[in-house]
Structures are given as structure tokens and as C-alpha cells.
Design an enzyme around this catalytic site. Structure first.
Site, PDB file in Angstrom:
ATOM      1  CB  SER A  71      51.435  26.684  45.311  1.00 32.84           C
ATOM      2  OG  SER A  71      51.239  27.208  44.007  1.00 32.84           O
ATOM      3  CG  ASN A  72      54.449  30.221  42.133  1.00 32.52           C
ATOM      4  OD1 ASN A  72      54.017  31.293  41.717  1.00 32.52           O
ATOM      5  ND2 ASN A  72      54.083  29.072  41.597  1.00 32.52           N
ATOM      6  CE  LYS A  88      55.438  32.314  38.977  1.00 32.53           C
ATOM      7  NZ  LYS A  88      55.598  30.900  38.574  1.00 32.53           N
ATOM      8  CB  CYS A 189      55.104  20.403  39.449  1.00 26.42           C
ATOM      9  SG  CYS A 189      54.620  22.119  39.202  1.00 26.42           S
TER      10      CYS A 189
END
Length: 240
Positions: A71-72, A88, A189
Site C-alpha cells: 500500500s506504500n 524502508k 491515512c
């Protein structure tokens, strides 16, 4: 801040900066000598990291304890499908090295908070915070203020975003975010969604403010919040 002379390859790489009035050789040398920490390698950190690396910031620190998820990838453009599941910061490091091998990357694979923020930021000249919770943002702001570093702060939600700069001697984080504010006041979000390019707009503006602070050009957003209404296509600002 002193740095080594630019190599012939660097001179070609940064040629558009070197001919730019207000940047030139001295500005590029300042960028090369700068040590900049980006807190969060997500939606805002991704474009900030990309443009700081491309601009030739000499040392770029990245702090994040998260891993790349599917989803990133709708908005975090320094990460890739092949990197899903990776740290990350490791993913960010690969991106920076591929884009600009002249940038030294320092990877902080940890969560930043009250217990370690001051230690982490102390090794840098400038901090950018693109995290999505107010507890972390408050800890980073407090550490930057204690160490005496300028802080570029960005935030996004759904279709809207904002960016400001907290600098030594200027208005403080608490002047914009009251002490009683907490994460329940900030919609996530995950719950409300976010339009991908919005993070690019605000993250790139954060990089712009960082380059202004490093090179001394222009008027940084100190005591001012620049807001962006993505649906309306409008920028505005207010002072605090």
C-alpha cells in the site's frame, strides 16, 4: 561547513545549480558539506530524500523503523515492488546510492522518540520531519530545538497539506500545535485515504525549504505555514 572540492563528474552532475544565480559554486559546496536528517522514509520523506540526494547533500540520514508494504507504493516513489518487506531505510539507501553515489547515507533503523531523538539529531545540521503522528513530531521538534537545529515540518491529509520551518529563535512547535493536541486529533491515512501526488507536492516543498536553509537563498517559511488545497488547486499561507 567545509567540504572537498567538486570533482569533474560532480561539476557536470550539478551544472544546473552551478549556473544558477544565488547557488553557484559556493551554494553547491554548502550542499556537499551539509548533514541532513530525514525523519520518516514514507510519503513525505520519499520525495524529500530524492531531491536532497539529487541536489548533492553530502550526508543524508534517514530514520524509520517501518518496512515497505504494497500500500506504500501508491505514493512512496523511492520504494519498489521488489522491495516489499524490506526495511524502508535500506530501500531508501539503495535509491540514494543509485541516484547519486556522491551522497553518504546514514541509516537509522529505529523508531525515533523522546528517549533517542536528541542523540540522533545531534549529528546533523538540519532536520526534516515527515512523520504522521504528533507524538513523534513533538519529540523531533523538542530535540531539534534543544540541539539548536532548524526543522522543516510537513503534514498531509486526504487532499490537503502544509509545510513550515521551525528555526532557532523563531516560533516554536508548541506555538502551532498546542500541548493538548494528540494523535486522535489527526486523521490517519489508513482511515481516510490520501491522494498520492499530494505527498509529492509537500515533500518536494520540504526539500525546497531545506535547500534554502542550507544555501542561504530566499526566505524560509519561518513563522509561516504554507498550505496546499489539492482539490481546489490553491496555495495559501498564514502566520503564527
Amino acid at each position: 561547513m567545509a567540504s572537498d572540492p567538486l570533482s569533474p563528474e560532480e561539476t557536470r552532475r550539478y551544472s544546473r545549480h552551478l549556473v544558477l544565480k544565488g547557488i553557484g559554486g559556493s551554494g553547491q559546496q554548502a550542499l556537499k558539506a551539509a548533514r541532513v536528517l530525514v525523519v520518516g522514509a514514507g510519503g513525505l520523506g520519499s520525495p524529500a530524500i530524492a531531491y536532497l540526494a539529487g541536489a548533492g547533500v553530502g550526508t543524508l540520514g534517514v530514520v524509520d523503523n517501518d518496512h515497505v508494504s504494497l500500500s506504500n507504493l501508491q505514493r512512496q516513489m523511492i520504494h519498489t515492488t521488489d522491495g516489499i518487506g524490506d526495511s524502508k531505510v535500506d530501500s531508501a539507501g539503495r535509491f540514494v546510492h543509485a541516484l547519486n553515489p556522491h551522497v553518504d547515507v546514514v541509516l537509522h533503523r529505529e523508531r525515533i522518540g523522546d528517549d533517542n531523538a536528541e542523540t540522533i539529531v545531534a549529528g546533523y545540521h538540519l532536520v526534516l520531519d515527515g512523520t504522521d503522528n504528533i507524538a513523534t513530531r513533538r519529540a523531533v521538534a523538542s530535540a531539534a530545538e534543544t540541539v539548536g537545529l532548524p526543522l522543516v515540518s510537513g503534514a498531509v491529509s486526504m487532499f490537503d497539506g502544509q509545510v513550515t520551518v521551525f528555526a532557532p529563535g523563531g516560533p516554536r512547535f508548541g506555538d502551532l500545535y498546542p500541548a493538548e493536541a494528540n494523535d486522535e486529533d489527526l486523521p490517519s491515512c489508513e482511515a481516510t485515504g490520501i491522494l498520492g501526488p499530494l505527498t509529492g507536492v509537500i515533500g518536494t516543498l520540504m526539500a525546497m525549504e531545506a535547500l534554502k536553509l542550507i544555501t542561504g537563498i530566499g526566505e524560509p517559511l519561518i513563522g509561516r505555514v504554507l498550505t496546499y488545497d489539492g482539490k481546489g488547486g490553491r496555495f495559501s499561507e498564514f502566520s503564527y
